[in-house]
Write an enzyme that holds these catalytic residues in place. Structure first.
Site, PDB file in Angstrom:
ATOM      1  N   CYS A   1      -8.212  -2.152   4.270  1.00  0.00           N
ATOM      2  CA  CYS A   1      -8.028  -3.318   5.136  1.00  0.00           C
ATOM      3  C   CYS A   1      -9.324  -3.772   5.765  1.00  0.00           C
ATOM      4  O   CYS A   1      -9.441  -4.902   6.231  1.00  0.00           O
ATOM      5  CB  CYS A   1      -7.067  -3.002   6.275  1.00  0.00           C
TER       6      CYS A   1
ATOM      7  N   LYS B   1     -14.938 -10.105   8.432  1.00  0.00           N
ATOM      8  CA  LYS B   1     -13.869 -10.924   7.861  1.00  0.00           C
ATOM      9  C   LYS B   1     -14.409 -12.265   7.391  1.00  0.00           C
ATOM     10  O   LYS B   1     -13.879 -12.893   6.491  1.00  0.00           O
ATOM     11  CB  LYS B   1     -12.755 -11.148   8.898  1.00  0.00           C
TER      12      LYS B   1
ATOM     13  N   GLU C   1       0.831  -1.201   0.000  1.00  0.00           N
ATOM     14  CA  GLU C   1       0.000   0.000   0.000  1.00  0.00           C
ATOM     15  C   GLU C   1       0.865   1.250   0.000  1.00  0.00           C
ATOM     16  O   GLU C   1       0.563   2.231  -0.674  1.00  0.00           O
ATOM     17  CB  GLU C   1      -0.914  -0.027   1.235  1.00  0.00           C
TER      18      GLU C   1
ATOM     19  N   GLU D   1     -15.393 -11.492   4.077  1.00  0.00           N
ATOM     20  CA  GLU D   1     -14.296 -11.128   3.186  1.00  0.00           C
ATOM     21  C   GLU D   1     -13.610 -12.354   2.580  1.00  0.00           C
ATOM     22  O   GLU D   1     -13.164 -12.316   1.433  1.00  0.00           O
ATOM     23  CB  GLU D   1     -13.266 -10.281   3.956  1.00  0.00           C
TER      24      GLU D   1
ATOM     25  N   SER E   1      -7.120   1.455  -2.312  1.00  0.00           N
ATOM     26  CA  SER E   1      -5.912   0.654  -2.422  1.00  0.00           C
ATOM     27  C   SER E   1      -6.319  -0.743  -2.851  1.00  0.00           C
ATOM     28  O   SER E   1      -7.280  -1.313  -2.319  1.00  0.00           O
ATOM     29  CB  SER E   1      -5.208   0.591  -1.061  1.00  0.00           C
TER      30      SER E   1
ATOM     31  N   CYS F   1     -10.193  -1.625  14.837  1.00  0.00           N
ATOM     32  CA  CYS F   1     -10.433  -3.042  15.098  1.00  0.00           C
ATOM     33  C   CYS F   1     -10.480  -3.381  16.583  1.00  0.00           C
ATOM     34  O   CYS F   1     -11.105  -4.359  16.976  1.00  0.00           O
ATOM     35  CB  CYS F   1      -9.356  -3.886  14.429  1.00  0.00           C
TER      36      CYS F   1
ATOM     37  N   GLU G   1     -10.311 -13.129  -6.120  1.00  0.00           N
ATOM     38  CA  GLU G   1      -8.946 -12.900  -5.661  1.00  0.00           C
ATOM     39  C   GLU G   1      -8.692 -13.509  -4.279  1.00  0.00           C
ATOM     40  O   GLU G   1      -7.538 -13.645  -3.859  1.00  0.00           O
ATOM     41  CB  GLU G   1      -8.607 -11.412  -5.615  1.00  0.00           C
TER      42      GLU G   1
ATOM     43  N   GLU H   1       2.143   1.722  -3.306  1.00  0.00           N
ATOM     44  CA  GLU H   1       1.022   2.189  -4.121  1.00  0.00           C
ATOM     45  C   GLU H   1       0.838   3.692  -3.955  1.00  0.00           C
ATOM     46  O   GLU H   1       0.612   4.430  -4.917  1.00  0.00           O
ATOM     47  CB  GLU H   1      -0.228   1.443  -3.647  1.00  0.00           C
TER      48      GLU H   1
END
Lengths: 595, 583, 185, 129
Positions: free
Chosen positions: B301, B360, B280, B363, B321, B511, B369, B283
């Site tokens: 994230c 998550k 990142e 996710e 990102s 988090c 991907e 990036e």
């Protein structure tokens, strides 16, 4: 050619029973005998109310009012009043004051009704702003805009002692003052026309009959507290009232009595209408605000009060229709004038929707302090069908019942509260011996189950639990324990429910439990419903010794539960019987009885 | 600040104006019970349990919602109040299944606790349940309206705190229930799976969809090589369920517990965080310095945030990102690099990530991907809460465990990796590396305190090599809209964007306050957990991701360099616009 | 897809209990109703006014007789209001319907005066005559019966209204006649 | 309509008050006022209103104004109608169905004889005179 006199004889049931028919005939006869049949017409009328003093005779056009008139008095009335034009003193209502000419408005009975709120209802064309103006309409607004300061308006309200007519009776001047005191660039004036009590329609009638009085009062409120926008929150179930309001707003705008630069004074005020959508709880002011904002009408705790943080978080004055309708009169005639009407703590008048088992159901306006007896017997004309009075319910689902014992209690905020009821918005429902008080409590509880917004646990769960317990009692499944539970839940709801709806929802139950304990006990211990309303607790029998076998009951029975041959004794099959009571009504020989 | 003096149960107390009675009472060690109040949220005042008496008023008022006034004399507890509260609790229990033994909240349910405190032995009121079905459509969080006590917390969290509007009250009166938008299944609603509803639910009406069963199954399968990773925020919160203070750093004990549960490779998501920063950060340099790609760059994230963006702000897809989130990176690496190194068949590797998060779970199958290794990169994602239960049920005496180390490789991390667990952490970590990448110099002071703390939106400007980088950090979703709108306004006017780099985390505090963390988070607890994380950072020898020797090694041996072809293949993802309402 | 079946005004114990059991899960018939240009214009006019949702829903229901699902989505979109709020509001207020009512809506007043004078019997009799319960539509789509609170004509109790036309002092044996008057017209 | 000033409002009030108190303008000296609240309309006030129009038309009367007003409060005897005829006391009739309306026109307005059984008293002493 018109007659010189008209003699109105009350044809109400009470008066007729009291030889009213004879009186009518005798009066006619006397007119002929005394040769004045062309001078006066005798007319039989509907009930005047005031049945206790019947038969009643009213002379027109001078409006002399005679009470307890007997046929024997006819001769004298014709001879004295019609022929000589002199009232018959001994028949006048109030003899002690020896009035020579007791006119309608002198009589206390008719003083029992005083029309402030309803001053224009039934008088003017509600679609005509001109007629409203002709009856001093918008004069109060003109006065407020040109001659009074904001504080002076509040001062007049303070002197008047006007309290909110929506239920709780909070002093109106305080509400206005609090709102005025909060600094804010925008404030709002709301009219609560979400009249939701079952059996109450005062506000609907007021708006339908005199919409401009509300607009005028709201504009006065706007000027006083510093608001430029008003909102009328009205039930969508009142289409006629909405149409009349819309029309009135348009007329007022056309005349420049609403909108920009009102009466050239530079004051701007607009009013818009917002519709409710069928939620009783929206009568609660924080719920009403939520609904006006387009949200679910769920109340929020106060403080902050709407006067500080209301519509769109801005200071807001909320009053109900009846409260506003009083305002122009207070401004015009002064707070002192208003304060002379009513009792020590409750000033002015109150409009009631008098309904139920009453002869003259209708909309009445009486000074605070009038007794229930006066309302029910004098104005309402007593109980329908000659049945016995049982109770009167005030305050709708938030109120309670008042028994015959307390009929002479003057009606004001404090007295009603002491009796375990409330003023409420003004529904007054009369009940007779056929009404079961447990069933009535159940009815109101069911209303609250439906209308609970569901937000707070005590109300959401409490109303349903009480309702189910009451249903059990009505169906003969009740135990003494249930009464204890109802009490316990009721107390918790009164203290822990969030808004007025939940806090008062147990009132009709607790109040009937207090005053009609015996009736509850009959349901629970004897499994009987004394008034016969609770079908599960009622059994119909045919008395063999009285039944002549006419078959009428069998033919009338909708479910074919009655069997028996012609001229033989009939019997009711209890399994099939749905307890509708048709047989009891049908039997002409008193052979059917209910237990 | 103006203060107010009053008496609570005869004890004088002076508090700031505007303090509620409930909070004022805390000051004098008086606890007023409540079911619906939560310090994160405005008082909704639904349950009616916190009622107290004020001298001079016949009414009882709600302590949660009533601000104190001068001279108030308040009684919080007496026999009458007790009785009323007890009746209300019993009423609530009469519409509650009371199947505590099978309930996911058994042992930490607020209703259960209250019933216990009030000594309720029987509910004398008739039982009325509503027989409403549970909704497990998201496979992240489960909505079980049967158990709902209608405290309203979840709906308020979803609408006001998160601005998602997936949950709403439907119906009225006794038929009121919490339901997803327009009464669709939760998965078809705008739900972003952040799980804040479940973290705020006082009872077992909303809870994580548990995948522990799958993990047990994999663990008992001798063919399977089970590996695990723990997210940064887990180590500072897991202790709360074992009697530790919030924020206690328990990395070593957690590793030990995981090994005892049977995991053969114990990794750390923090390693993935360091890897994320490499990607990142590079990036960012590409976009900012070289002008390849859109500015601002927005961190990705947080899966709840990416879900939100795809639904509510697809106009920002180009700003995202493309770097995967750290646990996904560790997942892919475990089934490629790690498998290769150990000579394992990746098909036999079972990767479990322990996350503070319910999103998550969504996710791990979000896009193609997420199968970059050729397998599902992360097989199961468990919340902190699920792991605690596993540890307890395995008979592991957690507090007395020895501290252990994570396995190498994929286990070593720097301070930059660990602060990913708190709001501002990703930004801070990225800046530490970006500074180096842009200027070629190392930072003298790696602490960017401006981006720490619980303010909803934090802004700062950092000058690197003479260039000003404007950054914004937003957390708890309702705060993001202001930031996005600012950029949208810049776009419309053709202006230079107000920010160059934006970090977003869906949960309050980041988090550490995640939807899968131990129950009962408040801002105080969030601060303590964050403090634990910053302590971990401060204690680290290495505090910048690019200093992590194992990261370097990974690039040398496998990935080549940040943003390389291989890195793209394994460590990057894509985003697509999604409908807010699927049905 | 779940549906909403919460909008009832329960009046008798039996009815209330039945309805409680049926509060969930009934698939609404798919419909393809769309906002008309007039409705869109109405929404456009109301959009700048805050708190417009309920007024817009009233207008929508006036047009369709209920709030069709697709239309609710359109309204949310055009007013820029979360769909959750639209449904929260629609299901809160008894006047808003999610299902199409009968061509003739019979509203039986259950205000106190009407209750005391036998409103409950009127409902039962109507259910008998029409063969459907409260808040359901007859199979031919002609009639639906609901109980309402106080039509404001307590002097005429018991009262019912058919599409707004009020019938006062209603007796049980007049009901068949009243229904017949509308049927097929 | 032009926006009113304070003065114009006063002037308008005086004009309208005269008109209201003295309806003899344009030779119309008889007034029939029908209560048209929800209650009245539900009880058939619209039919009553129409019946008056029809009957007056058929009787060739040109001196009668028919107006509407709100609820008079006599809900038990809706529809209610107030009849004001010169030289006769004004009275309120209750339960005025089209039939009674016809009788009122024929007997009361034309014949100056009141109608039995339909007179009710508006239960108000209007103290604001």
């Amino acid at each position: 050619m018109a007659f010189k006199n008209y003699i109105l004889v009350c044809g109400g049931a009470g008066c007729e029973a009291n030889r009213g028919v004879d009186l009518y005939k005798t009066l006619q006869k006397e007119l002929q005998e005394q040769g004045v049949e062309n001078e006066a017409q005798v007319v039989k009328t509907g009930c005047f109310g005031f049945c206790e003093k019947g038969p009643i005779v009213k002379m027109l056009p001078d409006e002399t009012f005679y009470v307890s008139v007997k046929p024997e008095d006819a001769k004298e009335i014709v001879a004295e009043h019609v022929v000589k034009g002199r009232p018959v003193a001994r028949l006048l209502y109030d003899k002690t004051q020896s009035r020579t000419n007791a006119k309608l408005e002198d009589i206390d009975f008719y003083q029992k009704q005083v029309r402030i709120v309803l001053r224009n209802c039934g008088v003017i064309d509600p679609d005509s702003i001109d007629e409203y103006i002709a009856r001093d309409g918008y004069d109060a607004l003109a006065k407020v805009l040109t001659e009074m300061t904001q504080d002076q308006v509040i001062e007049e309200l303070k002197k008047s002692g006007l309290r909110g007519r929506g239920g709780a009776g909070f002093l109106t001047w305080k509400k206005w003052m609090f709102t005025k005191q909060v600094a804010s660039n925008e404030k709002y004036v709301i009219c609560n026309a979400d009249e939701g009590d079952p059996g109450a329609y005062m506000d609907r009638s007021t708006i339908e009959g005199d919409p401009h009085s509300i607009l005028e009062a709201m504009t006065i409120a706007g000027r006083t507290v510093g608001a430029s926008q008003g909102v009328i929150y009205i039930r969508a179930e009142y289409p006629l009232a909405i149409i009349r309001l819309e029309n009135a707003i348009k007329q007022a705008k056309d005349y420049g009595l609403l909108g920009e630069n009102i009466l050239g004074t530079g004051f701007n005020f607009n009013i818009e209408i917002r519709l409710g959508a069928g939620a009783f709880v929206c009568g609660e002011e924080t719920a009403l605000i939520a609904s006006t904002e387009g949200r679910r009408g769920m109340p929020i705790p106060r403080p902050p009060f709407p006067a500080v943080r209301g519509l769109w978080q801005k200071p807001t004055v909320i009053n109900n229709v009846e409260t506003y309708a009083n305002i122009p009169m207070i401004v015009l005639r002064g707070g002192d004038w208003f304060a002379k009407i009513g009792t020590e703590t409750s000033k002015g008048t109150k409009v009631f929707a008098l309904t139920g088992k009453i002869n003259n159901s209708g909309l009445i306006e009486v000074p605070m302090g009038t007794t229930l007896r006066e309302i029910i017997y004098d104005i309402g004309g007593g109980i329908r069908g000659g049945k016995a009075f049982k109770a009167v319910q005030t305050g709708g689902p938030s109120g309670g019942v008042i028994t015959s014992e307390y009929l002479d209690t003057p009606i004001d905020y404090e007295h009603l509260q002491k009796l375990g009821s409330i003023m409420g918005s003004g529904g007054m429902i009369v009940m007779d011996e056929d009404d079961c008080m447990v069933d009535v409590a159940r009815f109101y509880q069911e209303f609250c189950v439906d209308e609970s917004c569901g937000k707070c646990a005590p109300c959401r769960i409490g109303t349903r639990t009480i309702y189910n317990l009451l249903t059990g009692i009505c169906q003969g499944r009740g135990t003494m324990d249930d009464l204890q539970k109802i009490n316990e839940i009721g107390r918790a709801m009164q203290k822990a429910a969030l808004c007025g709806l939940g806090q008062t929802a147990p009132n009709p139950v607790l109040s009937t439990m207090k005053y009609y304990e015996k009736e509850y006990l009959a349901h629970i211990k004897e499994k009987k419903c004394p008034s016969g309303k609770c079908r599960d607790l009622v059994t119909y029998y045919i008395l063999p010794n009285k039944c002549i076998g006419c078959t009428v009951c069998a033919r009338r029975c909708p479910v074919g539960a009655i069997t028996g041959e012609r001229q033989k004794i009939h019997t009711i099959n209890q399994e099939t019987c749905i307890k509708c009571g048709e047989c009891l009504k049908a039997c002409k020989f008193s052979a059917v009885f209910r237990r | 600040m103006e203060t107010v003096k009053l008496e609570i149960n005869g004890i004088p107390v002076e508090v700031d104006k505007g303090t509620t009675i409930l909070n004022a009472a805390h000051k004098v060690q008086v606890k007023i019970p409540t079911l619906c109040y939560h310090p994160d949220l405005p008082a909704w005042a639904a349950c009616g349990i916190c009622v107290v008496k004020v001298a001079g008023s016949p009414k009882m008022i709600r302590a949660c919602a009533t601000p104190v006034e001068n001279g108030m004399k308040i009684v919080t507890h007496d026999p009458e109040i007790y009785q009323i509260r007890k009746t209300v609790i019993e009423l609530i229990l009469s519409t509650h299944p009371n199947d505590c033994l099978q309930c996911p909240r058994n042992g930490n349910c607020e209703l259960q606790k209250l019933a216990g405190e009030f000594g309720i032995r029987e509910v004398e009121f008739e039982k009325r349940l509503r027989n409403l079905p549970a909704d497990d459509s998201t496979k992240s969080i489960i909505l079980n309206p049967e158990k709902c006590i209608l405290c309203g917390r979840c709906a308020i969290v979803c609408q006001q705190m998160q601005n998602v509007w997936a949950l709403e009250f439907l119906g009225r009166g006794e038929n009121t229930r919490i339901a997803p938008t327009a009464d669709v299944e939760l998965n078809d609603s705008p739900c972003i799976k952040c799980g804040q509803c479940s973290a705020h639910c006082p009872v077992g009406a909303i809870y994580e969809h548990s995948d522990a069963k799958q993990v047990y199954k994999a663990l008992e399968n001798p063919e399977m090589h089970c590996v695990v990773q723990i997210a940064p925020a887990v180590r500072v919160a897991i202790g709360e369920d074992f009697g530790y203070e919030p924020g206690e750093l328990l990395t070593g004990k957690t590793y030990a517990a995981l090994r005892r549960l049977g995991f053969k490779g114990v990794f750390d998501t923090n390693f993935g965080a360091d890897l994320t920063i490499m990607e990142e950060g590079t990036e960012f340099v590409e976009r900012f310095v070289k002008g390849h790609g859109d500015i601002p760059l927005i961190t990705s994230c947080c899966p709840a945030w990416t879900d939100y963006m795809e639904k509510y702000a697809p106009d920002f897809i180009k700003n995202f990102s493309t770097a995967k989130s750290p646990h996904e990176m560790v997942g892919t690496m475990s089934k490629t690099y790690y498998a290769k190194k150990l000579g394992l068949d990746p098909a036999k590797i079972f990767m479990v990530s322990i996350m503070p998060c319910t999103a998550k779970k969504y996710e791990i199958t979000r896009t193609d991907e997420m199968y970059a290794s050729g397998y599902q990169d992360v097989d199961v994602s468990l919340t902190t809460r699920e792991l605690t239960r596993m540890i307890k049920s395995a008979g592991i005496d957690f507090p007395n465990l020895p501290d252990e180390e994570a396995d190498s490789i994929l286990g070593e991390y720097t301070g930059a990796g660990t602060i990913f667990g708190a709001t501002g952490g990703v930004m801070e970590a990225a800046l530490r590396t970006a500074y180096f990448l842009v200027s070629g110099e190392e930072l003298k002071d790696v602490n960017f305190t401006a981006v720490r703390g619980l303010d909803g939106v934090k802004e700062a400007a950092v000058t690197i090599a003479g260039k000003e980088i404007r950054i914004a950090v937003a957390h708890w979703m309702s705060n993001i809209e202001t930031v996005l709108n600012r950029i949208r306004a810049n776009r419309e006017k053709g202006e230079e964007p107000a920010y160059h780099f934006i970090e977003v985390m869906a949960c309050r505090g980041g988090c550490v306050g995640g939807g899968g963390q131990p129950y009962g988070a408040t801002d105080e607890i969030r601060r303590k957990r964050a403090a634990g994380i910053y302590k971990d950072d401060a204690q680290s020898k290495l505090r910048c991701s690019h200093h992590n020797p194992h990261i370097k090694k990974l690039y040398d041996e496998f990935l080549d360099k940040p943003l390389s072809h291989t890195a793209h293949k394994y460590l990057h993802t894509t985003y697509t616009e999604r409908k807010i309402y699927k049905k | 897809m779940l549906s909403l079946e919460i909008q009832f005004i329960s009046l008798t114990t039996e009815i209330a209990e039945v309805l409680i059991l049926n509060t969930t899960m009934e698939k609404p018939a798919a419909d393809d109703k769309k906002l008309t240009p007039e409705l869109k214009e109405f929404i456009r006019q109301w959009k700048p006014k805050p708190g417009n949702l309920i007024m817009v829903l009233h207008r929508v229901q006036e047009h369709f007789g209920y709030i069709p699902r697709n239309v609710a989505f359109e309204v949310a979109d055009l007013l820029d209001v979360p769909l959750a709020r639209v449904y929260g509001v629609v299901t809160f207020y008894h006047l808003f319907k999610l299902k199409k009512p009968g061509r003739f809506k019979i509203a039986v007043c259950m205000g106190t005066a009407c209750y005391l004078k036998g409103g409950e019997d009127i409902i039962k009799e109507l259910e008998n005559i029409l063969g459907v319960g409260l808040n359901a539509v007859t199979p031919d789509g002609e009639f639906s019966v609901e109980a309402v609170r106080c039509l404001g004509c307590c002097g005429l109790a018991p009262v019912l209204s058919v599409n707004g036309e009020v019938h006062g002092n209603v007796k049980k044996d007049q009901l068949a006649e009243i229904v017949a008057k509308y049927k097929g017209t | 309509m032009a926006k009113l000033t304070l003065e114009e409002l006063k002037k308008l009030r005086e004009e309208k008050r005269k008109e209201l108190n003295n309806r003899r303008t344009e030779g119309k000296d008889v007034q029939v006022i029908v209560g048209m609240g929800t209650c009245g309309i539900a009880a058939g006030a619209k039919d009553t209103f129409d019946a008056f129009l029809k009957e007056i038309d058929q009787s060739g009367l040109t001196n009668v104004t028919i107006r509407q007003t709100g609820c008079m409060g006599l809900c038990h005897s809706e529809p209610t109608v107030e009849v004001i005829v010169p030289d006769m006391p004004s009275v309120v009739y209750g339960n005025v169905n089209p039939d009674v309306a016809q009788r009122i026109v024929r007997k009361h307005i034309v014949g100056k004889i009141m109608i039995n059984d339909h007179i009710f008293d508006k239960p108000a002493a209007d103290i604001i005179k």
